[in-house]
Design an enzyme around this catalytic site. Structure first.
Site, PDB file in Angstrom:
ATOM      1  N   GLU A 143     -10.580  15.953   5.661  1.00 54.37           N
ATOM      2  CA  GLU A 143      -9.426  16.684   5.140  1.00 54.37           C
ATOM      3  C   GLU A 143      -9.380  16.537   3.624  1.00 54.37           C
ATOM      4  OE1 GLU A 143      -5.683  15.171   6.657  1.00 54.37           O
ATOM      5  OE2 GLU A 143      -4.555  16.373   5.212  1.00 54.37           O
ATOM      6  N   ILE A 151      -5.825  21.548  -9.910  1.00 56.21           N
ATOM      7  CA  ILE A 151      -6.950  21.228 -10.810  1.00 56.21           C
ATOM      8  C   ILE A 151      -7.729  20.027 -10.293  1.00 56.21           C
ATOM      9  CG2 ILE A 151      -7.550  20.371 -13.116  1.00 56.21           C
ATOM     10  CD1 ILE A 151      -5.344  22.056 -14.240  1.00 56.21           C
ATOM     11  N   GLN A 195      -3.746  35.643   2.012  1.00 58.92           N
ATOM     12  CA  GLN A 195      -4.799  36.393   1.324  1.00 58.92           C
ATOM     13  C   GLN A 195      -5.096  35.787  -0.047  1.00 58.92           C
ATOM     14  OE1 GLN A 195      -4.063  40.652   1.161  1.00 58.92           O
ATOM     15  NE2 GLN A 195      -2.898  40.561   3.047  1.00 58.92           N
ATOM     16  N   CYS A 382       8.255  -7.457   9.585  1.00 55.48           N
ATOM     17  CA  CYS A 382       7.875  -7.921   8.245  1.00 55.48           C
ATOM     18  C   CYS A 382       9.115  -8.329   7.452  1.00 55.48           C
ATOM     19  CB  CYS A 382       7.008  -6.889   7.540  1.00 55.48           C
ATOM     20  SG  CYS A 382       5.938  -7.658   6.310  1.00 55.48           S
ATOM     21  N   HIS A 516       2.746  -5.814  11.059  1.00 48.36           N
ATOM     22  CA  HIS A 516       3.238  -4.450  11.274  1.00 48.36           C
ATOM     23  C   HIS A 516       2.673  -3.866  12.567  1.00 48.36           C
ATOM     24  CE1 HIS A 516       5.243  -3.763   7.408  1.00 48.36           C
ATOM     25  NE2 HIS A 516       4.344  -4.588   6.922  1.00 48.36           N
ATOM     26  N   GLU A 518       3.583  -1.388  14.174  1.00 46.11           N
ATOM     27  CA  GLU A 518       3.598   0.090  14.184  1.00 46.11           C
ATOM     28  C   GLU A 518       2.264   0.678  13.724  1.00 46.11           C
ATOM     29  OE1 GLU A 518       5.063  -1.841  11.992  1.00 46.11           O
ATOM     30  OE2 GLU A 518       5.215  -0.908  10.011  1.00 46.11           O
TER      31      GLU A 518
HETATM   32  N1  GLN Z   1       8.578  -7.823   0.702  1.00 44.87           N
HETATM   33  C1  GLN Z   1       8.113  -8.688   1.739  1.00 44.87           C
HETATM   34  C2  GLN Z   1       6.844  -9.425   1.344  1.00 44.87           C
HETATM   35  O1  GLN Z   1       6.168  -9.058   0.423  1.00 44.87           O
HETATM   36  C3  GLN Z   1       7.923  -7.931   3.018  1.00 44.87           C
HETATM   37  C4  GLN Z   1       6.860  -6.891   2.934  1.00 44.87           C
HETATM   38  C5  GLN Z   1       6.924  -5.891   4.063  1.00 44.87           C
HETATM   39  O2  GLN Z   1       7.924  -5.774   4.739  1.00 44.87           O
HETATM   40  N2  GLN Z   1       5.859  -5.143   4.246  1.00 44.87           N
HETATM   41  O3  GLN Z   1       6.491 -10.385   1.958  1.00 44.87           O
END
Ligand code: GLN
Length: 553
Positions: A143, A151, A195, A382, A516, A518
Site C-alpha cells: 500500500e 509531492i 477520472q 499500560c 498492550h 490489543e
Molecule cells: N506513559 C506510560 C509509560 O511510558 C504508559 C505508556 C503507555 O500506556 N503506552 O510507561
C-alpha cells in the site's frame, strides 16, 4: 529457479481516509483464504523515520510489532485481516527511512562518487525495501500511503512503475482506490474525481489495472463501463467498495463483486475459491448479537477515535466471542476530573487505555476507584494499569502521595518509576520497552485460578510493550501485603523481576496489564483478556440488571 513473486500495489486517489488500508487488508485476507502465501507492506511518503514520535491526534495510534517496530495503524488492519503473515520492521517503511538509508550509504562511499539522485538511488532503495519485505511470501500487497498527487509520494510511484517493467505485466497489478461520490442535488454518482486521479497516475506512467471505487451504493454496469472508458480500464475491472456497517464486511462485499477472482486471473495464479466460512460466521455474529453491552473507555484523546483503534477492534472481537455487541462509550477523563461521574454509571465495564502525559490522569484514577469500589469490571492497559496501581497505593495502602515518576519526578512515593538502569539515561529517546516480551502467568491464588490464568489458560505468554515506566519494586511488597495480586511477571536481565499484570482477587474482574493486548487481537482469534473482560461485563450487567442497554446506540 525461485518462484516468481507477485505484487499488488494499492494507491489511493481523490481523498485520504476512504479506506485504502482496509481495502488492501481485505484483499490480503481473500487471497490468503485461497491458500496463497501473502504478506502486506505499507510505504509512507512522509519524512518521519517512523511514526513513533507522531502525535496520535494527527496520525492515529502507533501500532507496535513483535520486533519493537513502531508503525501506523494500517499494520493493525493487516494483522487483523491476514492470519498467518508475521509482520516485522520490513513491512512498514517511510520516505524518512528510505532517505536515511540512502544518505548513510552515501556517507559511507557506497555510491562511488556518483551524484546521488531520486532516480535511480532513492527509487532503487524503495525497490530494495519492497523486495526484502516480500522475500518470504509468494505475493505482496503493497500500500502506498497518501494520495496520488502528493509531492512526497512521487519517488514511490516511480519505483512501483519500474517494478512492473522489471517483473513483467503478468506479475504486477496496480489497484487504485478512488471515491465516487453521490451528489444528492444532482441525484447522480459523479465519476470526474476518479477520472482526474487516474489521469494523474497515467501522466507518471502508471496505468491502473483495477479501479476500486468507494461509494455509498453499488455501482451498476453502466457506470462501471463509463468509468472504465474514461480511465482506460475494462468495465469488468471496475469494482464498487460500498460503505459497510462493519469493516469486517468489506472483504465479503469485495469478493461478491468478484475482486479476488479478477486478481488471480490477472496474475495467472491458479487457486480454488477462498474459504470464507469462519469469516462469515464471525460477521454474522457482529450483525446479529445475542446481547449488547456498553464499555466505557476513559481517555484523553476522546475526539480522535483512531487513537484507540486497536482497542475498539479488540472490544469487537471480545464481543464476538461472547455473542455480544460491544458499544464503546468514550468518556473524557477531564470531565470526570471535574466531578462529572454520571457517564460511569451508564456502562457495564470500564477500560482505561494506554497513554502518555499528565493531562486527565486524575480523572482516570477516579474512574478506577469507582470501578474498584462498585465491583464494575475493570481493564487497565499500560498507563491504565499504572494508574490502577497508583489508585490502590493511595486509597488502600496509605501512600497518599503515590504517583508515577512520569508526572512527579521529585516524589518519594512513586509506585510507578523508571527502571534503575534507566534513571541515569538523560535522553528519553530509545529508552522505551518496545515489542514482544515473555511473561509468566500466576496460575492460582488461595486455591482459585487468577483472572489472568482464567483468560490465558497457560502460564507462558508473550505480549507487546510500548512504555517507559514500570511498577516500582521498592513498593511492591507494600502493594501485595495490602491485597494487590501480581499475576504476571517478567525477569529483566538488569532489573530483576518486573510486574506485568496485577489484579484484585475479590473483585468480579479487575485486571491491569503493563503490555498492550490489543496489539495481538484478531477477529478470528480474539485476545483472551478482552474475551474475559467482556464476559465479566456481561455477567455484571445481568447481575445488576443495568439496562442490558437495549436500543442504546
Ligand atoms: N506513559 C506510560 C509509560 O511510558 C504508559 C505508556 C503507555 O500506556 N503506552 O510507561
Amino acid at each position: 529457479m525461485a518462484k516468481q513473486k507477485k505484487y499488488i500495489f494499492v494507491t489511493g486517489g481523490v481523498l485520504s481516509s476512504i479506506g485504502k488500508g482496509i481495502t488492501a487488508a481485505s484483499l490480503g485476507m481473500l487471497l490468503e483464504q485461497r491458500g496463497i502465501k501473502v504478506t502486506m507492506v505499507k510505504m509512507d511518503p512522509y519524512l518521519n523515520v517512523d511514526p513513533g514520535t507522531m502525535s496520535p491526534f494527527q496520525h492515529g495510534e502507533v501500532f507496535v510489532l513483535d520486533d519493537g517496530t513502531e508503525t501506523d495503524l494500517d499494520l493493525g488492519h493487516y494483522q487483523r485481516f491476514v492470519q498467518s503473515a508475521k509482520f516485522t520492521r520490513k513491512n512498514s517503511f517511510t520516505a524518512g527511512r528510505v532517505y536515511e538509508s540512502v544518505i548513510k550509504k552515501e556517507r559511507a562511499g557506497g555510491y562511488l562518487g556518483k551524484t546521488v539522485q531520486v532516480i535511480p538511488h532513492v527509487t532503487d532503495q524503495i525497490k530494495e525495501n519492497i523486495k526484502a519485505a516480500v522475500e518470504d511470501a509468494d505475493l505482496g500487497i503493497i500500500e502506498v500511503g497518501g494520495t496520488v498527487g502528493d509531492i512526497e509520494g512521487l519517488p514511490f510511484l516511480e519505483a512501483i512503475r519500474q517494478i512492473k517493467n522489471e517483473e513483467g505485466a503478468g506479475n504486477v497489478i496496480f489497484a487504485h482506490l478512488t471515491l465516487v461520490p453521490y451528489i444528492a442535488t444532482a441525484g447522480e454518482l459523479k465519476t470526474k474525481p476518479t477520472q482526474h486521479s487516474v489521469k494523474e497516475l497515467r501522466e507518471i506512467g502508471i496505468q491502473p489495472d483495477l479501479l476500486i471505487c468507494r461509494t455509498d451504493r453499488a455501482l451498476d454496469k453502466e457506470i462501471k463501463d463509463k468509468i472504465g472508458l474514461f480511465c482506460n480500464v475494462p468495465g469488468d475491472c471496475v469494482f464498487s467498495a460500498r460503505d459497510a456497517d462493519s469493516i469486517y464486511d468489506v472483504p465479503l462485499l469485495l469478493s461478491d463483486e468478484g475482486l479476488d477472482d479478477k486478481v488471480v486471473e490477472k496474475l495467472g495464479i491458479w487457486t480454488g475459491r477462498p474459504d470464507l466460512s469462519q469469516w462469515k460466521a464471525m460477521v454474522e455474529t457482529i450483525h446479529k448479537p445475542k446481547s449488547e453491552i456498553r464499555i466505557g473507555i476513559v481517555g484523553k484523546y476522546t475526539d480522535w477515535r483512531d487513537t484507540y483503534k486497536s482497542i475498539s477492534e479488540s472490544l469487537v472481537h471480545g464481543g464476538v466471542a461472547n455473542q455480544a455487541r460491544v458499544i464503546p462509550v468514550y468518556i473524557d477523563s477531564e470531565e470526570i476530573e471535574k466531578g462529572n461521574l454520571a457517564a460511569l454509571s451508564e456502562v457495564n465495564g470500564i477500560l482505561v487505555p494506554g497513554g502518555f502525559g499528565e493531562r486527565g490522569i486524575e480523572g482516570k484514577i477516579l474512574a478506577i476507584e469507582h470501578a474498584r469500589k462498585e465491583n464494575i469490571p475493570f481493564f487497565g492497559i499500560c498507563l491504565g494499569m499504572q494508574l490502577a496501581v497508583i489508585e490502590y497505593a493511595r486509597h488502600v495502602c496509605g501512600l497518599k502521595n503515590a504517583n508515577s515518576a512520569e508526572f512527579k519526578p521529585e516524589n518519594d512515593q512513586n509506585v510507578i518509576d523508571l527502571m534503575d538502569s534507566q534513571k541515569e539515561v538523560k535522553d528519553l529517546g530509545g529508552t522505551m520497552r518496545l515489542g514482544a516480551y515473555p511473561c509468566t502467568v500466576l496460575h492460582k491464588h488461595n486455591g482459585k485460578n487468577t483472572h489472568a490464568y482464567g483468560a490465558y489458560q497457560k502460564d507462558k505468554i508473550s505480549e507487546r510493550h510500548r512504555h517507559r515506566y514500570e511498577v516500582s519494586n521498592h513498593f511492591r511488597a507494600r502493594l501485595e501485603e495490602n491485597g494487590l495480586l501480581v499475576s504476571g511477571r517478567y525477569i529483566d536481565p538488569k532489573q530483576g523481576e518486573l510486574v506485568e499484570m496485577v489484579e484484585l482477587p475479590n473483585h468480579p474482574w479487575f485486571l491491569g496489564c503493563q503490555f498492550h493486548p490489543e496489539l495481538l487481537s484478531r477477529p478470528l482469534d480474539p485476545h483472551p483478556l478482552f474475551v474475559q473482560f467482556i464476559k465479566a461485563s456481561l455477567a455484571a450487567s445481568k447481575a445488576t440488571k443495568q439496562p442490558g442497554l437495549k436500543g442504546i446506540k
